[in-house]
Design a protein around this motif. Structure first.
Motif, PDB file in Angstrom:
ATOM      1  N   ILE A   1       0.846  -1.200   0.000  1.00  0.00           N
ATOM      2  CA  ILE A   1       0.000   0.000   0.000  1.00  0.00           C
ATOM      3  C   ILE A   1       0.878   1.245   0.000  1.00  0.00           C
ATOM      4  O   ILE A   1       0.669   2.173  -0.790  1.00  0.00           O
ATOM      5  CB  ILE A   1      -0.952  -0.009   1.216  1.00  0.00           C
ATOM      6  CG1 ILE A   1      -2.009  -1.087   1.051  1.00  0.00           C
ATOM      7  CG2 ILE A   1      -1.603   1.357   1.426  1.00  0.00           C
ATOM      8  CD1 ILE A   1      -2.820  -1.364   2.302  1.00  0.00           C
TER       9      ILE A   1
ATOM     10  N   SER B   1      -4.227   2.817  -3.744  1.00  0.00           N
ATOM     11  CA  SER B   1      -3.130   2.051  -3.148  1.00  0.00           C
ATOM     12  C   SER B   1      -3.593   0.670  -2.700  1.00  0.00           C
ATOM     13  O   SER B   1      -2.852  -0.308  -2.812  1.00  0.00           O
ATOM     14  CB  SER B   1      -2.544   2.798  -1.944  1.00  0.00           C
ATOM     15  OG  SER B   1      -1.892   3.962  -2.355  1.00  0.00           O
ATOM     16  N   ILE B   2      -4.817   0.582  -2.200  1.00  0.00           N
ATOM     17  CA  ILE B   2      -5.384  -0.720  -1.821  1.00  0.00           C
ATOM     18  C   ILE B   2      -5.484  -1.615  -3.054  1.00  0.00           C
ATOM     19  O   ILE B   2      -5.101  -2.792  -3.018  1.00  0.00           O
ATOM     20  CB  ILE B   2      -6.773  -0.541  -1.175  1.00  0.00           C
ATOM     21  CG1 ILE B   2      -6.663   0.127   0.177  1.00  0.00           C
ATOM     22  CG2 ILE B   2      -7.505  -1.883  -1.054  1.00  0.00           C
ATOM     23  CD1 ILE B   2      -6.033  -0.715   1.244  1.00  0.00           C
TER      24      ILE B   2
END
Length: 135
Positions: free
Chosen positions: A40, A54-55
């Motif tokens: 992440i 980012s996830i």
């Protein structure tokens, strides 16, 4: 009323994402983070992704590393662009070693992931003790 709801949601979104990234950064600093948390932060640092992107980057990276099939996100939520989340997932998938253009890529990665698991444990998983190890 809709403009008020949209403005409120946008105002709350920035602190939510900042808080989530701060918590993940703190986990890494305390050495409590797993590979997903580090991915992440990697997505944030290398590609300037926000929390949601980012996830997706981390999920794509893990899917490729684990030998899973490409599974791009199918819903965005919170007024997000689904295309931006899919792009983040695709980049994470590619960074993790996945190649969507190769027909046999998933089979190779799955075989490699299984081999990595055996190297970590030192031997393949068995349902019971081997006869040579019996008391």
């Amino acid at each position: 009323m809709r403009p008020i709801f949209v403005a409120t949601a946008e105002r709350l979104e920035v602190p939510r994402q900042a808080h989530n990234l701060d918590c993940t950064t703190a986990k890494v600093a305390r050495a409590e983070a797993d590979e997903q948390d580090r991915a992440i932060l990697r997505g944030r640092d290398l590609y300037a992704y926000d929390w949601d992107a980012s996830i997706q980057y981390a999920q794509g990276r893990y899917a490729a590393h684990a030998g899973w099939a490409h599974r791009a996100p199918f819903s965005a939520g919170r007024g997000r662009s689904l295309a931006s989340l899919r792009e983040a997932y695709d980049r994470g998938f590619a960074d993790g070693g996945g190649d969507r253009g190769d027909l046999f890529d998933q089979a190779r990665r799955a075989f490699g992931a299984e081999a990595r698991d055996e190297q970590v444990s030192g031997r393949p998983d068995t349902a019971r003790m081997l006869p040579s190890l019996w008391p």
